[in-house]
Design a protein around this motif. Structure first.
Motif, mmCIF file in Angstrom:
data_model
loop_
_atom_site.group_PDB
_atom_site.id
_atom_site.type_symbol
_atom_site.label_atom_id
_atom_site.label_comp_id
_atom_site.label_asym_id
_atom_site.label_seq_id
_atom_site.Cartn_x
_atom_site.Cartn_y
_atom_site.Cartn_z
ATOM 1 N N ALA A 118 -8.891 2.242 -7.529
ATOM 2 C CA ALA A 118 -9.230 1.922 -6.143
ATOM 3 C C ALA A 118 -10.728 1.770 -5.977
ATOM 4 O O ALA A 118 -11.512 2.373 -6.705
ATOM 5 C CB ALA A 118 -8.716 3.015 -5.211
ATOM 6 N N ARG B 220 -6.774 -1.325 -3.637
ATOM 7 C CA ARG B 220 -6.156 -0.569 -4.719
ATOM 8 C C ARG B 220 -5.224 -1.477 -5.508
ATOM 9 O O ARG B 220 -4.548 -2.321 -4.933
ATOM 10 C CB ARG B 220 -5.379 0.583 -4.083
ATOM 11 C CG ARG B 220 -4.766 1.548 -5.026
ATOM 12 C CD ARG B 220 -4.012 2.607 -4.255
ATOM 13 N NE ARG B 220 -4.883 3.441 -3.460
ATOM 14 C CZ ARG B 220 -5.161 4.711 -3.743
ATOM 15 N NH1 ARG B 220 -4.609 5.276 -4.786
ATOM 16 N NH2 ARG B 220 -5.945 5.412 -2.971
ATOM 17 N N TRP C 62 -3.291 3.789 -11.167
ATOM 18 C CA TRP C 62 -3.958 3.033 -10.105
ATOM 19 C C TRP C 62 -5.480 3.108 -10.239
ATOM 20 O O TRP C 62 -6.030 4.011 -10.855
ATOM 21 C CB TRP C 62 -3.525 3.513 -8.721
ATOM 22 C CG TRP C 62 -3.791 4.967 -8.449
ATOM 23 C CD1 TRP C 62 -2.941 6.006 -8.679
ATOM 24 C CD2 TRP C 62 -4.986 5.544 -7.911
ATOM 25 N NE1 TRP C 62 -3.526 7.188 -8.317
ATOM 26 C CE2 TRP C 62 -4.776 6.933 -7.841
ATOM 27 C CE3 TRP C 62 -6.193 5.036 -7.493
ATOM 28 C CZ2 TRP C 62 -5.751 7.813 -7.364
ATOM 29 C CZ3 TRP C 62 -7.165 5.905 -7.011
ATOM 30 C CH2 TRP C 62 -6.932 7.268 -6.948
ATOM 31 N N GLU D 152 -10.219 0.297 1.820
ATOM 32 C CA GLU D 152 -9.999 0.608 0.415
ATOM 33 C C GLU D 152 -9.064 -0.437 -0.171
ATOM 34 O O GLU D 152 -8.070 -0.807 0.445
ATOM 35 C CB GLU D 152 -9.376 1.993 0.273
ATOM 36 C CG GLU D 152 -9.091 2.362 -1.166
ATOM 37 C CD GLU D 152 -8.533 3.763 -1.306
ATOM 38 O OE1 GLU D 152 -7.287 3.890 -1.305
ATOM 39 O OE2 GLU D 152 -9.328 4.705 -1.405
ATOM 40 N N LYS E 71 0.565 7.397 -6.241
ATOM 41 C CA LYS E 71 -0.678 8.155 -6.332
ATOM 42 C C LYS E 71 -0.406 9.583 -6.804
ATOM 43 O O LYS E 71 0.529 10.231 -6.359
ATOM 44 C CB LYS E 71 -1.345 8.164 -4.959
ATOM 45 C CG LYS E 71 -2.708 8.742 -4.935
ATOM 46 C CD LYS E 71 -3.277 8.574 -3.532
ATOM 47 C CE LYS E 71 -4.609 9.237 -3.407
ATOM 48 N NZ LYS E 71 -5.169 9.077 -2.087
ATOM 49 N N ASN F 221 0.820 -1.198 0.000
ATOM 50 C CA ASN F 221 0.000 0.000 0.000
ATOM 51 C C ASN F 221 0.858 1.254 0.000
ATOM 52 O O ASN F 221 0.501 2.253 -0.609
ATOM 53 C CB ASN F 221 -0.955 0.010 1.196
ATOM 54 C CG ASN F 221 -2.090 -0.979 1.028
ATOM 55 O OD1 ASN F 221 -2.426 -1.342 -0.087
ATOM 56 N ND2 ASN F 221 -2.649 -1.420 2.131
#
Length: 185
Positions: free
Chosen positions: A88, A97, A86, A95, A16, A9
């Protein structure tokens, strides 16, 4: 205490993009309203029927409220969003992703409710309803561009056919919509 997938993550979070580059499911708010309305109607009907029968008590009202809340939890829609590289899906509690520029597999699962199962090189997994991509061209184009990049890099080992079918389906439905709107139907 950290979960085993925290490092994955973190890597995805670093990838991101700023919030200005994020695309969201445009129908999510309507789906959320529908879930709330459905739960409220069920609660209202249960309370009304129980009251009409003369058997409404505080414990029964609590039971009906809990049942309506459970229905809301079942109907709560996942909020799908995408940025560069990405995709999600955010539910009530967590969440999930995946890196769409590093996809390993894309699978279409049939059945009562169709699902699109995605897996990336870092072990990230995500299941979404393909209708979300059909209903949101911006999400689809961002996802398709990154999936093509993943295939070009050689990461996508399973799912090129599923992506092609999905693309054809989206193109077909878009053409049908254009024909309907223009009156050529």
């Amino acid at each position: 205490m950290g979960r085993p997938d925290d490092t994955r993550n973190d890597a995805v979070s670093r990838h991101k993009q700023p919030s200005a580059a994020v695309t969201y499911d445009s129908r999510w708010a309507g789906d959320l309203r529908s879930a709330m309305l459905c739960s409220a109607v069920v609660l209202g009907l249960l309370l009304l029927i129980d009251w009409g029968a003369g058997s409404l008590t505080a414990p029964r009202a609590t039971l009906w409220t809990a049942l309506a809340m459970l229905l809301f939890l079942v109907l709560y829609p996942a909020r799908v969003s995408a940025g560069e590289g990405w995709l999600a899906s955010r539910g009530l509690l967590r969440e999930r992703r995946v890196r769409t520029d590093a996809l390993v597999s894309v699978r279409c699962l049939g059945g009562v409710s169709q699902r699109l199962r995605l897996r990336d090189t870092e072990g990230g997994r995500l299941e979404i309803n393909p209708k979300v991509l059909l209903d949101n061209p911006e999400l689809w184009h961002r996802f398709a561009r990154d999936a093509d990049e993943s295939a070009a890099r050689g990461h996508l080992t399973c799912g090129a056919t599923a992506l092609r079918r999905m693309s054809e389906r989206i193109d077909r439905e878009t053409a049908q919509t254009v024909f309907k709107v223009s009156g050529l139907d």
